[in-house]
Design a protein around this motif. Structure first.
Motif, PDB file in Angstrom:
ATOM      1  N   ALA A 309      54.747  58.608 -59.548  1.00  0.00           N
ATOM      2  CA  ALA A 309      54.656  57.829 -58.307  1.00  0.00           C
ATOM      3  C   ALA A 309      53.713  58.495 -57.310  1.00  0.00           C
ATOM      4  O   ALA A 309      52.910  57.826 -56.650  1.00  0.00           O
ATOM      5  N   VAL A 310      53.804  59.825 -57.196  1.00  0.00           N
ATOM      6  CA  VAL A 310      52.916  60.549 -56.285  1.00  0.00           C
ATOM      7  C   VAL A 310      51.469  60.430 -56.733  1.00  0.00           C
ATOM      8  O   VAL A 310      50.556  60.207 -55.923  1.00  0.00           O
ATOM      9  N   GLY A 313      50.285  57.002 -55.966  1.00  0.00           N
ATOM     10  CA  GLY A 313      50.065  56.876 -54.521  1.00  0.00           C
ATOM     11  C   GLY A 313      48.777  57.538 -54.073  1.00  0.00           C
ATOM     12  O   GLY A 313      48.034  56.986 -53.255  1.00  0.00           O
ATOM     13  N   ILE A 316      45.888  55.314 -55.187  1.00  0.00           N
ATOM     14  CA  ILE A 316      45.737  54.131 -54.316  1.00  0.00           C
ATOM     15  C   ILE A 316      45.131  54.521 -52.978  1.00  0.00           C
ATOM     16  O   ILE A 316      44.243  53.846 -52.447  1.00  0.00           O
ATOM     17  N   LEU A 317      45.613  55.657 -52.420  1.00  0.00           N
ATOM     18  CA  LEU A 317      45.087  56.110 -51.133  1.00  0.00           C
ATOM     19  C   LEU A 317      43.604  56.458 -51.242  1.00  0.00           C
ATOM     20  O   LEU A 317      42.807  56.131 -50.355  1.00  0.00           O
TER      21      LEU A 317
END
Length: 330
Positions: A309-310, A313, A316-317
């Motif tokens: 998940a990290v 994320g 995506i960032l």
């Protein structure tokens, strides 16, 4: 070849002067009268486990014939034969109640262990065993060299050569002689306080399971040399070699090596958790422990999920920042 070396009558392998059996095929060596030959004894309760191959002397007074190493009840009675007699024995100081407490506390530690392991683990087998060890002592002479960045004032180079000598004597270097426990397990149980060892006559060995020596002295010597080298290198690094150094070399010469066969106390335990059985060992003198245990796959999956998940994320960032930068550029 030395006159003290003989050949095995079965396989032709060389037999050292202190060997009671051939290290290659296990054939009993001829009895020698040499002063170097260690004392022997006759085992009248000798058993071999068909499950793990452990050889042990077993008291007839023990409740059940069960191998303490693997739990098997398939123990085969062997013929009387010569075994290596221990020069000293280290008595048990950890009692059964304390051993149970140590196990419960130890298996419950660790992030990857199931949170209910300590409460739900069921002890299936728990036996105090005298495990054989070779105890080595030797003198070590070392020549060492190194390059250090701590150069003298006014030196033009970045590195400065150093050299020196070091002498030391080491005692109590332990090498496990068990045929059932792995070298890693026997080493993980160390250290033992050898100053508390007593003569075998002072310990009631008939009421304990005693594993026989399964590693001949000549096969234990290379492991003892490796242990001596590690101790000496740490001593040289700590006392003489500066912190900022490179190309550290140490040439060792080992002299006057001696060894003694000793029996050391180990609690061997088998516990069950969710239909799986694991082995747990406790140093019967100090309480130091080592053993196997299950992994909590729920925690493993949870950690992997968090990492994924990290990573998603961050991706995506990064993509959003890249798109925003392109938009501002136009």
């Amino acid at each position: 070849m030395s006159d003290l070396l003989e050949k095995c009558t079965v396989c032709g392998g060389l037999i050292d002067e202190e060997d009671l059996f051939c290290g290659n095929c296990g054939t009993e060596a001829p009895l020698r009268q040499a002063a170097h030959t260690p004392s022997t004894t006759i085992s009248t309760h000798s058993f071999t486990c068909a499950g793990c191959g452990a050889a042990m002397s077993y008291s007839a007074e023990v409740r059940a014939l069960r191998c303490p190493f693997c739990g098997s009840t398939k123990l085969e009675k062997g013929e009387d034969h010569k075994i290596i007699a221990p020069s000293k024995v280290l008595p048990f100081h950890i009692h059964e109640e304390d051993a149970r407490r140590i196990m419960r506390e130890a298996i419950g530690k660790g992030f990857w262990r199931p949170p209910d392991l300590s409460e739900r683990a069921v002890i299936r087998n728990m036996v105090p065993v005298y495990v054989p060890y070779w105890v080595f002592a030797a003198e070590v002479f070392t020549n060492w060299t190194a390059d250090t960045s701590q150069t003298p004032y006014g030196a033009s180079g970045d590195w400065y050569p150093l050299s020196g000598e070091h002498r030391a004597r080491y005692e109590g270097v332990l090498v496990g002689a068990s045929g059932a426990l792995t070298p890693n397990e026997t080493s993980q149980l160390c250290p033992f306080d050898m100053d508390q060892a007593v003569s075998p006559e002072e310990v009631d060995l008939d009421n304990f399971t005693v594993e026989q020596f399964n590693v001949a002295r000549k096969y234990a010597r290379p492991m003892a040399l490796a242990g001596l080298e590690a101790l000496e290198r740490r001593a040289v690094d700590a006392k003489f070699v500066p912190p900022r150094s490179r190309n550290v070399q140490a040439n060792l010469r080992v002299q006057n090596m001696s060894s003694d066969p000793m029996l050391l106390p180990v609690w061997i335990m088998a516990y069950q958790y969710q239909e799986q059985t694991y082995r747990f060992l406790i140093n019967g003198q100090t309480g130091k422990s080592t053993g196997q245990g299950p992994i909590s796959y729920q925690r493993f999956v949870k950690v992997v999920g968090i990492v994924v998940a990290v990573a998603v994320g961050i991706g995506i960032l990064a993509a959003m920042c890249g798109g925003l930068g392109n938009l501002l550029a136009h």
